[in-house]
Each structure stands twice: as structure tokens, then as C-alpha cells.
Write a protein that holds these residues in place. Structure first.
Motif, PDB file in Angstrom:
ATOM      1  N   GLN B   2       0.851  -1.190   0.000  1.00 18.61           N
ATOM      2  CA  GLN B   2       0.000   0.000   0.000  1.00 18.61           C
ATOM      3  C   GLN B   2       0.888   1.242   0.000  1.00 18.61           C
ATOM      4  OE1 GLN B   2      -4.023  -1.191   2.025  1.00 18.61           O
ATOM      5  NE2 GLN B   2      -2.405  -1.320   3.526  1.00 18.61           N
ATOM      6  N   THR B   3       0.537   2.204  -0.840  1.00 19.50           N
ATOM      7  CA  THR B   3       1.339   3.415  -0.955  1.00 19.50           C
ATOM      8  C   THR B   3       0.459   4.646  -0.989  1.00 19.50           C
ATOM      9  OG1 THR B   3       1.316   3.307  -3.353  1.00 19.50           O
ATOM     10  CG2 THR B   3       3.173   2.246  -2.244  1.00 19.50           C
ATOM     11  N   VAL B   4       1.046   5.758  -0.587  1.00 20.32           N
ATOM     12  CA  VAL B   4       0.378   7.055  -0.634  1.00 20.32           C
ATOM     13  C   VAL B   4       1.341   8.033  -1.290  1.00 20.32           C
ATOM     14  CG1 VAL B   4      -0.643   8.918   0.709  1.00 20.32           C
ATOM     15  CG2 VAL B   4      -0.893   6.555   1.480  1.00 20.32           C
ATOM     16  N   THR B   5       0.891   8.744  -2.312  1.00 15.52           N
ATOM     17  CA  THR B   5       1.760   9.644  -3.064  1.00 15.52           C
ATOM     18  C   THR B   5       1.182  11.055  -3.105  1.00 15.52           C
ATOM     19  OG1 THR B   5       2.472   7.813  -4.489  1.00 15.52           O
ATOM     20  CG2 THR B   5       2.907  10.042  -5.271  1.00 15.52           C
ATOM     21  N   GLN B   6       1.986  12.000  -2.677  1.00 16.39           N
ATOM     22  CA  GLN B   6       1.648  13.418  -2.811  1.00 16.39           C
ATOM     23  C   GLN B   6       2.675  14.018  -3.751  1.00 16.39           C
ATOM     24  OE1 GLN B   6       1.021  13.681   1.841  1.00 16.39           O
ATOM     25  NE2 GLN B   6       0.284  15.575   0.879  1.00 16.39           N
ATOM     26  N   SER B   7       2.231  14.434  -4.912  1.00 13.11           N
ATOM     27  CA  SER B   7       3.158  14.824  -5.973  1.00 13.11           C
ATOM     28  C   SER B   7       3.539  16.306  -5.946  1.00 13.11           C
ATOM     29  CB  SER B   7       2.556  14.483  -7.337  1.00 13.11           C
ATOM     30  OG  SER B   7       1.315  15.155  -7.487  1.00 13.11           O
ATOM     31  N   GLN B   8       2.944  17.071  -5.041  1.00 18.78           N
ATOM     32  CA  GLN B   8       3.218  18.507  -4.979  1.00 18.78           C
ATOM     33  C   GLN B   8       3.974  18.810  -3.676  1.00 18.78           C
ATOM     34  OE1 GLN B   8      -0.948  18.774  -4.783  1.00 18.78           O
ATOM     35  NE2 GLN B   8      -1.180  19.903  -6.704  1.00 18.78           N
ATOM     36  N   PRO B   9       5.290  18.936  -3.728  1.00 22.39           N
ATOM     37  CA  PRO B   9       6.036  19.206  -2.488  1.00 22.39           C
ATOM     38  C   PRO B   9       5.673  20.562  -1.880  1.00 22.39           C
ATOM     39  CG  PRO B   9       7.497  18.505  -4.244  1.00 22.39           C
ATOM     40  CD  PRO B   9       6.163  18.757  -4.882  1.00 22.39           C
ATOM     41  N   GLU B  10       5.429  21.562  -2.738  1.00 22.66           N
ATOM     42  CA  GLU B  10       5.105  22.893  -2.236  1.00 22.66           C
ATOM     43  C   GLU B  10       4.020  23.538  -3.092  1.00 22.66           C
ATOM     44  OE1 GLU B  10       9.651  24.023  -0.807  1.00 22.66           O
ATOM     45  OE2 GLU B  10       8.272  25.580  -1.476  1.00 22.66           O
ATOM     46  N   ASP B  86      -3.957  28.705   7.580  1.00 26.02           N
ATOM     47  CA  ASP B  86      -3.918  27.428   6.862  1.00 26.02           C
ATOM     48  C   ASP B  86      -2.502  27.082   6.405  1.00 26.02           C
ATOM     49  OD1 ASP B  86      -7.069  28.181   5.198  1.00 26.02           O
ATOM     50  OD2 ASP B  86      -6.690  27.195   7.123  1.00 26.02           O
ATOM     51  N   THR B  87      -1.574  28.012   6.545  1.00 25.84           N
ATOM     52  CA  THR B  87      -0.175  27.740   6.214  1.00 25.84           C
ATOM     53  C   THR B  87       0.325  26.588   7.065  1.00 25.84           C
ATOM     54  OG1 THR B  87       0.350  29.966   5.463  1.00 25.84           O
ATOM     55  CG2 THR B  87       2.180  28.654   6.323  1.00 25.84           C
ATOM     56  N   ALA B  88       0.761  25.502   6.397  1.00 25.57           N
ATOM     57  CA  ALA B  88       1.133  24.284   7.128  1.00 25.57           C
ATOM     58  C   ALA B  88       1.637  23.234   6.151  1.00 25.57           C
ATOM     59  CB  ALA B  88      -0.079  23.716   7.880  1.00 25.57           C
ATOM     60  N   MET B  89       2.174  22.155   6.705  1.00 18.72           N
ATOM     61  CA  MET B  89       2.396  20.923   5.937  1.00 18.72           C
ATOM     62  C   MET B  89       1.100  20.125   5.987  1.00 18.72           C
ATOM     63  SD  MET B  89       5.419  20.411   4.571  1.00 18.72           S
ATOM     64  CE  MET B  89       5.513  18.626   4.440  1.00 18.72           C
ATOM     65  N   TYR B  90       0.725  19.568   4.857  1.00 20.08           N
ATOM     66  CA  TYR B  90      -0.469  18.735   4.792  1.00 20.08           C
ATOM     67  C   TYR B  90      -0.064  17.331   4.354  1.00 20.08           C
ATOM     68  CZ  TYR B  90      -3.362  22.838   5.417  1.00 20.08           C
ATOM     69  OH  TYR B  90      -3.952  23.961   5.940  1.00 20.08           O
ATOM     70  N   PHE B  91      -0.549  16.361   5.105  1.00 16.47           N
ATOM     71  CA  PHE B  91      -0.218  14.973   4.829  1.00 16.47           C
ATOM     72  C   PHE B  91      -1.478  14.180   4.542  1.00 16.47           C
ATOM     73  CE2 PHE B  91       4.219  14.967   5.964  1.00 16.47           C
ATOM     74  CZ  PHE B  91       4.344  15.975   6.897  1.00 16.47           C
ATOM     75  N   CYS B  92      -1.406  13.401   3.507  1.00 14.98           N
ATOM     76  CA  CYS B  92      -2.450  12.451   3.164  1.00 14.98           C
ATOM     77  C   CYS B  92      -2.058  11.108   3.767  1.00 14.98           C
ATOM     78  CB  CYS B  92      -2.541  12.365   1.636  1.00 14.98           C
ATOM     79  SG  CYS B  92      -3.710  11.190   0.980  1.00 14.98           S
ATOM     80  N   ALA B  93      -3.039  10.324   4.211  1.00 13.95           N
ATOM     81  CA  ALA B  93      -2.724   9.037   4.834  1.00 13.95           C
ATOM     82  C   ALA B  93      -3.802   8.015   4.559  1.00 13.95           C
ATOM     83  CB  ALA B  93      -2.544   9.207   6.345  1.00 13.95           C
TER      84      ALA B  93
END
Lengths: 113, 109
Positions: B2-10, B86-93
Motif C-alpha cells: 500500500q502506498t500514498v503519493t503526494q506529488s506537490q512538495p510545495e 492554513d499555512t502548514a504541511m499537509y499529509f495524506c494518509a
């Protein structure tokens, strides 16, 4: 209010030392987690505990061990610290069904010199 | 696996505008949960929103909503009326304790 408390915000240790990171939650949660967070890598699971004395290895358990003698406390142990273990360590807990963290501590930024 | 990919670093967005953060995943499970977390600078990670895979309706929490495309294995987060806070790191899980690499969002005044 829900609280997950990590014992140190910042910690500096030397290579080869045995390092203890402590985490306490006050919500009577069954599940507790230890992650390390590194830039570009997100959060990586080190260990998960679903009950007292019960644990499961995560994706990167090498060089770490854990202890959960009481429900509210979950300790992460670096047996012999190395420089590649310099990182941010996050503890979390949850009561939700399934293995997913719900509440996080503030994190411990650990530097190994 | 199982993998999770976020393609937009910033990403960045102007205050009051709308922004969408992307996340794709891969799982062999038929029923699962997806999550978005927010980590403000030097502050605690918090759970923003969660989606149950068997529910077709997209989850919404105030200004935060998701676009869940099960067939495409896509789970994007939309933030409406962006605020400086809302400025923050956002993580998908995914509900196997795995997180994506994160997207750093900056809201500009």
C-alpha cells in the motif's frame, strides 16, 4: 481536552548512547504510535502498540525498541544512537478502530552528535 | 504494497482563494479510510478530515472538503477561502498508518 505529551521538545545525545523518548496520553487510548519525520519522506512508522505489552514493528524498526508497561505510556528506545537517527520523532494515540493515529504530541527533535 | 503519493512538495495560494492538494494511493483492500492531516509550523499535527471508502459522498469539514475518486484512487483536499492560519504541511494518509511525503502550503496575504 485530549493530550499527548512527549517528555522533551529538543534533545541532543552522543553516538553510542542509549536514548529514551517518553510519551504519555491521558485519553485511555488503546493505540499508540511512534513515527519519525524527515523532510521529503513524510512520516514513517517505527512501532505501533495496540495494548499494554503488545507491539508491532512498523516500516523502520531497525535500531529502535519500544516499551509499553502501562496503557498511558509508550517509550521509544534507541539502543545505540547513531547520527542517521537524527530526526523529529512524533508520538500519537488513537481510540478509533483500525490502525490510524488521531492525536499527536508536539514532537521531539533529536540530534545525535 | 500500500502506498500514498503526494506529488506537490510545495504550493502557495492567495488569502481568500481556493486551493486543491493532490493525493493518490494504492491499496488492495476493498474497504478503507483516507485521511488528511495538517501540521502548522512548530505546532502539533492535527487530523483535518477523513473519508470512508464505501461512502460515495465526499467528506466536508467547514472550509475543508475532499474529492474522493475511488476508481482513480485519488483523494484531493480542497481548502476554500484560504486563511493565513492554513499555512502548514499537509499529509495524506491511508488507514494502515502510512503517510504521504507531504505538501507544504503557504497562504500569502
Amino acid at each position: 481536552d485530549v493530550k499527548v505529551t512527549q517528555s522533551s521538545r529538543y534533545l541532543v545525545k552522543r553516538t553510542g548512547e542509549k536514548v529514551f523518548l517518553e510519551c504519555v496520553q491521558d485519553m485511555d487510548h488503546e493505540n499508540m504510535f511512534w513515527y519519525r519525520q524527515d523532510p521529503g519522506l513524510g512520516l514513517r512508522l517505527i512501532y505501533f502498540s495496540y495494548d499494554v505489552k503488545m507491539k508491532e514493528k512498523g516500516d523502520i524498526p531497525e535500531g529502535y525498541s519500544v516499551s509499553r508497561e502501562k496503557k498511558e505510556r509508550f517509550s521509544l528506545i534507541l539502543e545505540s544512537a547513531s547520527t542517521n537517527q537524527t530526526s523529529m520523532y512524533l508520538c500519537a494515540s488513537s481510540h478509533i478502530t483500525g490502525k490510524q493515529p488521531q492525536h499527536f504530541g508536539d514532537g521531539t527533535r533529536l540530534s545525535i552528535l | 504494497a500500500q502506498t500514498v503519493t503526494q506529488s506537490q512538495p510545495e504550493m502557495s495560494v492567495q488569502e481568500a482563494e481556493t486551493v486543491t492538494l493532490s493525493c493518490t494511493y494504492d491499496t488492495s483492500e476493498s474497504n478503507y479510510y483516507l485521511f488528511w492531516y495538517k501540521q502548522p509550523p512548530s505546532r502539533q499535527m492535527i487530523l483535518v478530515i477523513r473519508q470512508e471508502a464505501y461512502k460515495q459522498q465526499n467528506a466536508t469539514e467547514n472550509r475543508f472538503s475532499v474529492n474522493f475518486q475511488k476508481a482513480a484512487k485519488s483523494f484531493s483536499l480542497k481548502i476554500s477561502d484560504s486563511q493565513l492560519g492554513d499555512t502548514a504541511m499537509y499529509f495524506c494518509a491511508l488507514n494502515d498508518m502510512r503517510f504521504g511525503a507531504g505538501t507544504r502550503l503557504t497562504v500569502k496575504p
